[in-house]
Every structure is written in C-alpha cells, then in structure tokens.
Design a protein around this motif. Sequence first.
Motif, PDB file in Angstrom:
ATOM      1  N   GLN A 121       0.819  -1.201   0.000  1.00  0.00           N
ATOM      2  CA  GLN A 121       0.000   0.000   0.000  1.00  0.00           C
ATOM      3  C   GLN A 121       0.858   1.259   0.000  1.00  0.00           C
ATOM      4  O   GLN A 121       0.413   2.314  -0.415  1.00  0.00           O
ATOM      5  CB  GLN A 121      -0.935   0.008   1.202  1.00  0.00           C
ATOM      6  CG  GLN A 121      -1.965  -1.088   1.155  1.00  0.00           C
ATOM      7  CD  GLN A 121      -2.786  -1.154   2.427  1.00  0.00           C
ATOM      8  OE1 GLN A 121      -2.540  -0.410   3.366  1.00  0.00           O
ATOM      9  NE2 GLN A 121      -3.753  -2.048   2.455  1.00  0.00           N
ATOM     10  N   ARG A 122       2.096   1.186   0.456  1.00  0.00           N
ATOM     11  CA  ARG A 122       2.958   2.359   0.562  1.00  0.00           C
ATOM     12  C   ARG A 122       3.841   2.565  -0.664  1.00  0.00           C
ATOM     13  O   ARG A 122       4.537   3.554  -0.742  1.00  0.00           O
ATOM     14  CB  ARG A 122       3.836   2.238   1.801  1.00  0.00           C
ATOM     15  CG  ARG A 122       3.057   2.342   3.094  1.00  0.00           C
ATOM     16  CD  ARG A 122       3.991   2.409   4.272  1.00  0.00           C
ATOM     17  NE  ARG A 122       4.838   1.237   4.346  1.00  0.00           N
ATOM     18  CZ  ARG A 122       4.744   0.283   5.243  1.00  0.00           C
ATOM     19  NH1 ARG A 122       3.833   0.365   6.185  1.00  0.00           N
ATOM     20  NH2 ARG A 122       5.551  -0.746   5.236  1.00  0.00           N
ATOM     21  N   ILE A 123       3.854   1.656  -1.589  1.00  0.00           N
ATOM     22  CA  ILE A 123       4.717   1.775  -2.756  1.00  0.00           C
ATOM     23  C   ILE A 123       4.173   2.849  -3.696  1.00  0.00           C
ATOM     24  O   ILE A 123       3.021   2.836  -4.077  1.00  0.00           O
ATOM     25  CB  ILE A 123       4.840   0.428  -3.499  1.00  0.00           C
ATOM     26  CG1 ILE A 123       5.541  -0.581  -2.618  1.00  0.00           C
ATOM     27  CG2 ILE A 123       5.595   0.608  -4.806  1.00  0.00           C
ATOM     28  CD1 ILE A 123       5.623  -1.972  -3.213  1.00  0.00           C
ATOM     29  N   GLU A 124       5.036   3.789  -4.038  1.00  0.00           N
ATOM     30  CA  GLU A 124       4.678   4.836  -4.988  1.00  0.00           C
ATOM     31  C   GLU A 124       5.288   4.486  -6.335  1.00  0.00           C
ATOM     32  O   GLU A 124       6.362   3.900  -6.398  1.00  0.00           O
ATOM     33  CB  GLU A 124       5.212   6.190  -4.521  1.00  0.00           C
ATOM     34  CG  GLU A 124       4.559   6.699  -3.277  1.00  0.00           C
ATOM     35  CD  GLU A 124       5.101   8.047  -2.857  1.00  0.00           C
ATOM     36  OE1 GLU A 124       6.144   8.489  -3.402  1.00  0.00           O
ATOM     37  OE2 GLU A 124       4.488   8.662  -1.988  1.00  0.00           O
ATOM     38  N   PRO A 125       4.650   4.878  -7.413  1.00  0.00           N
ATOM     39  CA  PRO A 125       5.221   4.605  -8.728  1.00  0.00           C
ATOM     40  C   PRO A 125       6.480   5.437  -8.958  1.00  0.00           C
ATOM     41  O   PRO A 125       6.631   6.521  -8.375  1.00  0.00           O
ATOM     42  CB  PRO A 125       4.113   5.027  -9.686  1.00  0.00           C
ATOM     43  CG  PRO A 125       3.325   6.036  -8.928  1.00  0.00           C
ATOM     44  CD  PRO A 125       3.399   5.614  -7.481  1.00  0.00           C
ATOM     45  N   THR A 175       7.328   6.382 -12.117  1.00  0.00           N
ATOM     46  CA  THR A 175       6.906   7.282 -13.185  1.00  0.00           C
ATOM     47  C   THR A 175       5.406   7.139 -13.426  1.00  0.00           C
ATOM     48  O   THR A 175       4.817   6.135 -13.030  1.00  0.00           O
ATOM     49  CB  THR A 175       7.634   6.964 -14.506  1.00  0.00           C
ATOM     50  OG1 THR A 175       7.319   5.626 -14.904  1.00  0.00           O
ATOM     51  CG2 THR A 175       9.133   7.137 -14.383  1.00  0.00           C
ATOM     52  N   VAL A 176       4.841   8.153 -14.060  1.00  0.00           N
ATOM     53  CA  VAL A 176       3.439   8.092 -14.483  1.00  0.00           C
ATOM     54  C   VAL A 176       3.346   8.664 -15.891  1.00  0.00           C
ATOM     55  O   VAL A 176       4.174   9.480 -16.305  1.00  0.00           O
ATOM     56  CB  VAL A 176       2.491   8.867 -13.546  1.00  0.00           C
ATOM     57  CG1 VAL A 176       2.441   8.233 -12.175  1.00  0.00           C
ATOM     58  CG2 VAL A 176       2.872  10.329 -13.443  1.00  0.00           C
ATOM     59  N   THR A 198      -2.021  10.461 -16.576  1.00  0.00           N
ATOM     60  CA  THR A 198      -2.133  10.272 -15.130  1.00  0.00           C
ATOM     61  C   THR A 198      -1.673  11.530 -14.394  1.00  0.00           C
ATOM     62  O   THR A 198      -2.284  11.938 -13.410  1.00  0.00           O
ATOM     63  CB  THR A 198      -1.315   9.057 -14.676  1.00  0.00           C
ATOM     64  OG1 THR A 198      -1.743   7.913 -15.415  1.00  0.00           O
ATOM     65  CG2 THR A 198      -1.465   8.793 -13.191  1.00  0.00           C
ATOM     66  N   ILE A 257      -3.659  13.658 -11.579  1.00  0.00           N
ATOM     67  CA  ILE A 257      -3.086  13.845 -10.248  1.00  0.00           C
ATOM     68  C   ILE A 257      -3.001  15.326  -9.883  1.00  0.00           C
ATOM     69  O   ILE A 257      -3.344  15.724  -8.772  1.00  0.00           O
ATOM     70  CB  ILE A 257      -1.677  13.212 -10.162  1.00  0.00           C
ATOM     71  CG1 ILE A 257      -1.779  11.692 -10.202  1.00  0.00           C
ATOM     72  CG2 ILE A 257      -0.945  13.660  -8.903  1.00  0.00           C
ATOM     73  CD1 ILE A 257      -0.429  11.006 -10.336  1.00  0.00           C
ATOM     74  N   TYR A 263       7.578  10.587 -10.830  1.00  0.00           N
ATOM     75  CA  TYR A 263       6.590  10.843  -9.791  1.00  0.00           C
ATOM     76  C   TYR A 263       7.134  11.805  -8.731  1.00  0.00           C
ATOM     77  O   TYR A 263       6.429  12.697  -8.260  1.00  0.00           O
ATOM     78  CB  TYR A 263       6.161   9.516  -9.158  1.00  0.00           C
ATOM     79  CG  TYR A 263       4.970   9.629  -8.253  1.00  0.00           C
ATOM     80  CD1 TYR A 263       3.718   9.881  -8.773  1.00  0.00           C
ATOM     81  CD2 TYR A 263       5.100   9.483  -6.879  1.00  0.00           C
ATOM     82  CE1 TYR A 263       2.604   9.982  -7.943  1.00  0.00           C
ATOM     83  CE2 TYR A 263       4.006   9.585  -6.048  1.00  0.00           C
ATOM     84  CZ  TYR A 263       2.766   9.836  -6.588  1.00  0.00           C
ATOM     85  OH  TYR A 263       1.665   9.946  -5.763  1.00  0.00           O
ATOM     86  N   GLY A 264       8.395  11.641  -8.386  1.00  0.00           N
ATOM     87  CA  GLY A 264       9.020  12.536  -7.409  1.00  0.00           C
ATOM     88  C   GLY A 264       9.035  13.983  -7.888  1.00  0.00           C
ATOM     89  O   GLY A 264       8.874  14.911  -7.084  1.00  0.00           O
ATOM     90  N   LYS A 280       5.589  15.365  -7.252  1.00  0.00           N
ATOM     91  CA  LYS A 280       5.401  15.669  -5.836  1.00  0.00           C
ATOM     92  C   LYS A 280       6.100  16.957  -5.458  1.00  0.00           C
ATOM     93  O   LYS A 280       5.577  17.776  -4.707  1.00  0.00           O
ATOM     94  CB  LYS A 280       5.881  14.501  -4.973  1.00  0.00           C
ATOM     95  CG  LYS A 280       4.958  13.309  -5.042  1.00  0.00           C
ATOM     96  CD  LYS A 280       5.448  12.159  -4.213  1.00  0.00           C
ATOM     97  CE  LYS A 280       5.422  12.499  -2.761  1.00  0.00           C
ATOM     98  NZ  LYS A 280       5.725  11.349  -1.900  1.00  0.00           N
TER      99      LYS A 280
END
Length: 62
Positions: free
Chosen positions: A8-12, A14-15, A19, A23, A53-54, A57
């Motif tokens: 549940q904590r794994i972030e991708p 790349t997107v 997407t 987001i 993804y980073g 964020k």
Amino acid sequence: MIERAWEQRIEPLTVRISTAVRITGLSRSRLYELIQTGDLETVKVGRATLVLYGSLKTLIGA
C-alpha cells in the motif's frame, strides 16, 4: 485478494502524462510547458513520455 501493508505504501517511479493530468489537475498543455522549462522531469521509453513521480510531488509541494 489480500493486500500486504508494504504494498500500500509503494509509490510509482513514473506516471504517464494522462495520469499526471489527473493527479495535478493541470492541463495537458501546461504539463508540457513545465517539461519544456525543466520544472518537470521526464524519461522517454520508446515513444512514451513518462513523468517522474518525485518531480510531480516536488512541483505540487507534497
């Protein structure tokens, strides 16, 4: 199907652009402007443009 807590904590990493639009709520053209100015980091895999993804964020201050 049982989900493990660590899954549940794994972030991708790349997107896809589509997407990233969902987001951030930014338009597709605005995302491409941010990519052109270097404010958003991407990688190309074949013909696909993937947004780090980073970088997303960091952009939204999360």
